[in-house]
Design a protein around this motif. Structure first.
Motif, PDB file in Angstrom:
ATOM      1  N   LEU A 254       3.148   5.182  15.195  1.00 47.61           N
ATOM      2  CA  LEU A 254       2.034   3.962  15.227  1.00 47.61           C
ATOM      3  C   LEU A 254       1.746   3.607  16.683  1.00 47.61           C
ATOM      4  CD1 LEU A 254       3.893   1.265  12.781  1.00 47.61           C
ATOM      5  CD2 LEU A 254       1.905   2.890  12.360  1.00 47.61           C
ATOM      6  N   LYS A 268      -5.793   2.328   9.015  1.00 46.90           N
ATOM      7  CA  LYS A 268      -4.620   2.327   9.919  1.00 46.90           C
ATOM      8  C   LYS A 268      -4.221   3.443  10.373  1.00 46.90           C
ATOM      9  CE  LYS A 268       0.020   0.094  10.164  1.00 46.90           C
ATOM     10  NZ  LYS A 268       1.146  -0.497   9.407  1.00 46.90           N
ATOM     11  N   ARG A 376      -5.832   8.736  10.334  1.00 47.87           N
ATOM     12  CA  ARG A 376      -6.210   7.487   9.737  1.00 47.87           C
ATOM     13  C   ARG A 376      -6.330   7.646   8.294  1.00 47.87           C
ATOM     14  NH1 ARG A 376     -10.416   8.916  13.099  1.00 47.87           N
ATOM     15  NH2 ARG A 376     -10.616   6.971  14.189  1.00 47.87           N
ATOM     16  N   GLN A 389      -0.909   2.631   5.842  1.00 48.27           N
ATOM     17  CA  GLN A 389      -1.050   1.176   5.756  1.00 48.27           C
ATOM     18  C   GLN A 389       0.519   0.655   5.267  1.00 48.27           C
ATOM     19  OE1 GLN A 389      -3.440   3.170   5.098  1.00 48.27           O
ATOM     20  NE2 GLN A 389      -5.576   2.001   5.608  1.00 48.27           N
TER      21      GLN A 389
END
Length: 434
Positions: A254, A268, A376, A389
């Motif tokens: 992340l 995300k 993504r 996510q």
């Protein structure tokens, strides 16, 4: 950022103004820090003469980690108490669309994805309703940006400012991903018509900028302003890397922080830095989430695991441009639904890195700067719990995502040419593949 204060008798566009700054993007991050101190003053904006004056896409305004399979249109606004900005649009023939409001620093305020936009009376929403037909005259919607409401108020309303502020300053951003016709970024429909209803009851329309909806739409008068916006965030630590990953030891994680870059709320991301060496390639392997093949005529209402996923190679230098992307529909998979993506310079592309061999190749881009790979996922289905996510702040994404985690390794070009992706696999990757 300073905006012109509007009185009721002033022209409509006086409330829709920004001033571009003339600072060019520096060549590297160190230069950016020197060029844009945290205390840098912001210039007052000029009036914007038309709607959607900034078009973000590689080859136009390539900034803040864009996607090669998407186009973003940006509209600045300042709305006083009682003012309204209205967008009257047509659902595009595309994989995804949304309207999102952002504050002056590029942080999301409120958003509506395509499936959340209630159609106008007599229209149907093809992103939410079966048998919506193909008549675009019956695919209409109206969205209103209002001060004084909170995010998520519903009713096709977007909050203009955070916390239900009585006035709002920021940006309205339209996104369209994977149009059915690749040459038409708007998805075969006009850009939404914008108008401002003032608190005194007057309404003024805002004519769309010439060429804004074309594949070569102008970058617009906000280009330099927005680049400067990214520079100022860089000085304040706007992008700080990808977990503990380094270019010497890459691994998708992340992002530590990525404020100020107008992020898509429905995506995300995982990211990792990568460094170029002659004769060395990057190999990414994983299981591909299923997605609707809209470019082949499949409906977005088809049951799949995600609406969209992709891998992009960006540059770790201001304004963080994209070099290349492999969207889901552009990525080859094997009989088990697994992908292999190779990133290299053209001269280092192995002979076996071809679609015929179920390998997807994307170009490295400039080799004098550290690269940033972005993975993504967009709008995962309720029953799919291995998307980005689902990765919490302190969780290991490889553990959460399992087979869907994008394993990455460096590999010698010749080694890949001799033994394929299997010859480059780490022990963890070999275990996942087995």
């Amino acid at each position: 950022m300073h905006f012109l204060k509007r009185t009721p008798a002033a022209p409509a566009l006086a409330v829709l103004g920004l001033l571009m700054t003339a600072t060019a993007a520096p060549a590297d991050a160190a230069a950016a820090d020197a060029a844009a101190p945290a205390s840098a003053a912001r210039a007052a904006p000029p009036a914007v003469s038309c709607a959607w004056p900034a078009v973000v896409r590689p080859g136009r305004l390539n900034f803040a980690f864009p996607e090669t399979n998407a186009t973003y249109w940006m509209m600045p606004y300042r709305l006083a108490a009682g003012d309204r900005l209205t967008a009257q649009g047509t659902y595009p023939a595309a994989r995804f669309t949304s309207l999102t409001t952002y504050d002056a620093k590029g942080a999301p305020v409120d958003s509506l994805a395509d499936r959340q936009m209630t159609p106008d009376p007599g229209s149907r929403n093809p992103f939410a309703q079966e048998q919506a037909g193909t008549d675009t005259a019956r695919h209409r919607y109206t969205v209103t940006v209002k001060p004084g409401v909170t995010a998520g108020s519903g009713g096709n309303t977007l909050a203009a400012g955070a916390g239900g502020a009585d006035s709002g300053t920021g940006f309205l951003v339209l996104r369209i991903y994977v149009p059915d016709n690749e040459a038409d970024p708007t998805g075969g429909v006009p850009l939404p018509a914008l108008s401002v209803r003032h608190r005194n009851g007057d309404t003024s329309s805002v004519k769309t900028c010439p060429g804004a909806g074309s594949a070569k739409g102008a970058a617009g008068p906000l280009a330099q302003f927005l680049r400067q916006r990214v520079q100022e965030d860089r000085a304040a630590g706007g992008f700080e890397g990808c977990g503990n990953s380094t270019a010497k030891a890459p691994g998708f994680a992340l992002p530590k922080k990525a404020s100020g870059y107008f992020p898509n709320p429905y995506n995300k991301y995982l990211c990792t830095p990568v460094a170029h060496e002659a004769g060395r390639i990057v190999v990414i392997r994983g299981k591909a989430p299923t997605f609707p093949h809209t470019s082949d005529g499949q409906s977005v209402l088809t049951r799949t695991q995600v609406r969209y996923w992709s891998l992009c190679q960006n540059q770790w230098r201001l304004p963080y441009p994209a070099t290349s992307c492999a969207g889901d529909f552009q990525t080859a998979v094997d009989k088990d639904g697994r992908y292999t993506i190779v990133v290299s310079t053209p001269q280092d592309r192995p002979a076996g890195a071809t679609t015929a061999n179920r390998v997807t190749w994307i170009p490295w881009g400039p080799t004098d700067v550290t690269g940033i790979l972005l993975f993504r996922t967009m709008l995962p289905a309720d029953g799919f719990h291995q998307a980005v996510q689902d990765v919490g702040k302190n969780q290991n994404p490889a553990t959460v995502m399992g087979d869907y985690y994008p394993d990455i390794s460096y590999c010698a070009k010749d080694r890949f040419a001799e033994g394929g992706a299997a010859a480059c696999a780490t022990s963890a990757q070999a275990g996942r593949s087995g």
